[in-house]
Every structure is written in structure tokens, then in C-alpha cells.
Write a protein that holds these residues in place. Structure first.
Motif, PDB file in Angstrom:
ATOM      1  N   TRP A  28     -19.586  20.097 -17.605  1.00  0.00           N
ATOM      2  CA  TRP A  28     -20.113  19.276 -16.523  1.00  0.00           C
ATOM      3  C   TRP A  28     -18.917  18.631 -15.843  1.00  0.00           C
ATOM      4  N   GLU A  29     -18.887  18.639 -14.540  1.00  0.00           N
ATOM      5  CA  GLU A  29     -17.741  18.117 -13.804  1.00  0.00           C
ATOM      6  C   GLU A  29     -17.747  16.606 -13.650  1.00  0.00           C
ATOM      7  N   SER A  30     -18.928  15.989 -13.632  1.00  0.00           N
ATOM      8  CA  SER A  30     -18.984  14.570 -13.303  1.00  0.00           C
ATOM      9  C   SER A  30     -20.154  13.885 -14.008  1.00  0.00           C
ATOM     10  N   ILE A  31     -19.847  13.237 -15.134  1.00  0.00           N
ATOM     11  CA  ILE A  31     -20.832  12.473 -15.893  1.00  0.00           C
ATOM     12  C   ILE A  31     -20.451  10.992 -15.770  1.00  0.00           C
ATOM     13  N   PRO A  32     -21.417  10.105 -15.509  1.00  0.00           N
ATOM     14  CA  PRO A  32     -21.086   8.673 -15.460  1.00  0.00           C
ATOM     15  C   PRO A  32     -20.426   8.226 -16.770  1.00  0.00           C
ATOM     16  N   ALA A  33     -19.348   7.464 -16.643  1.00  0.00           N
ATOM     17  CA  ALA A  33     -18.596   7.032 -17.825  1.00  0.00           C
ATOM     18  C   ALA A  33     -17.730   5.826 -17.482  1.00  0.00           C
ATOM     19  N   TRP A  34     -17.226   5.193 -18.527  1.00  0.00           N
ATOM     20  CA  TRP A  34     -16.160   4.219 -18.378  1.00  0.00           C
ATOM     21  C   TRP A  34     -14.861   5.018 -18.475  1.00  0.00           C
ATOM     22  N   VAL A  35     -13.960   4.828 -17.515  1.00  0.00           N
ATOM     23  CA  VAL A  35     -12.725   5.603 -17.480  1.00  0.00           C
ATOM     24  C   VAL A  35     -11.533   4.652 -17.471  1.00  0.00           C
ATOM     25  N   CYS A  36     -10.555   4.940 -18.324  1.00  0.00           N
ATOM     26  CA  CYS A  36      -9.360   4.099 -18.413  1.00  0.00           C
ATOM     27  C   CYS A  36      -8.481   4.304 -17.181  1.00  0.00           C
ATOM     28  N   THR A  37      -8.076   3.193 -16.576  1.00  0.00           N
ATOM     29  CA  THR A  37      -7.214   3.257 -15.398  1.00  0.00           C
ATOM     30  C   THR A  37      -5.784   3.619 -15.771  1.00  0.00           C
ATOM     31  N   GLN A  38      -5.454   3.526 -17.047  1.00  0.00           N
ATOM     32  CA  GLN A  38      -4.089   3.796 -17.502  1.00  0.00           C
ATOM     33  C   GLN A  38      -3.921   5.227 -18.020  1.00  0.00           C
ATOM     34  N   CYS A  39      -4.795   5.661 -18.936  1.00  0.00           N
ATOM     35  CA  CYS A  39      -4.605   6.983 -19.553  1.00  0.00           C
ATOM     36  C   CYS A  39      -5.684   7.998 -19.185  1.00  0.00           C
ATOM     37  N   GLY A  40      -6.768   7.556 -18.546  1.00  0.00           N
ATOM     38  CA  GLY A  40      -7.829   8.461 -18.129  1.00  0.00           C
ATOM     39  C   GLY A  40      -8.864   8.774 -19.196  1.00  0.00           C
TER      40      GLY A  40
END
Length: 71
Positions: A28-40
Motif C-alpha cells: 500500500w502506498e499511503s496508509i495514515p500513520a505517525w511519521v518521524c520528521t527526523q528518520c521517517g
């Protein structure tokens, strides 16, 4: 929220999810998530994890039915 991996800041966004299992690959290309701004690093919430698990179980069941008569 703090990233478990690098301690960076987590923000709401979208992230890919890929899995190889039981002879097939799901992506899946795009699942809602919390994403780290530093390491991804991505962290999926309980609702998204539940839906992913539900879909994978259905695909596992159908894969077993499809391949049951293969010798």
C-alpha cells in the motif's frame, strides 16, 4: 509524540506499508500513520493495524482456498 527509534518528533501523515507473506506481496502506498520528521519511521495506530490485519487474514484465507488442490 516521540519516535521510538531516534527520539525525533512524530507528526500525522501517510506512510507506505509492504509485506511479503505466504507466497504473495502486498504493498500500500499511503496508509495514515505517525511519521518521524527526523528518520521517517512510521507508527500505525490501532485502527489502521486492525484493518491491515483483517485484509491480510482474508487474503490468507483466499490463498489457501486457491492453492488447496495444487499438488
Amino acid at each position: 509524540m516521540e519516535c521510538f527509534h531516534c527520539k525525533g518528533r512524530m507528526v500525522k501523515g501517510n506512510a507506505p506499508f509492504n509485506v511479503d507473506r505466504n507466497g504473495y506481496h502486498i504493498s500500500w502506498e499511503s496508509i495514515p500513520a505517525w511519521v518521524c520528521t527526523q528518520c521517517g519511521e512510521a507508527l500505525f495506530e490501532e485502527n489502521e493495524v486492525h484493518h491491515i490485519q483483517k485484509v491480510l487474514q482474508k487474503i490468507d484465507d483466499e490463498t489457501m482456498a486457491l492453492t488447496a488442490n495444487v499438488a
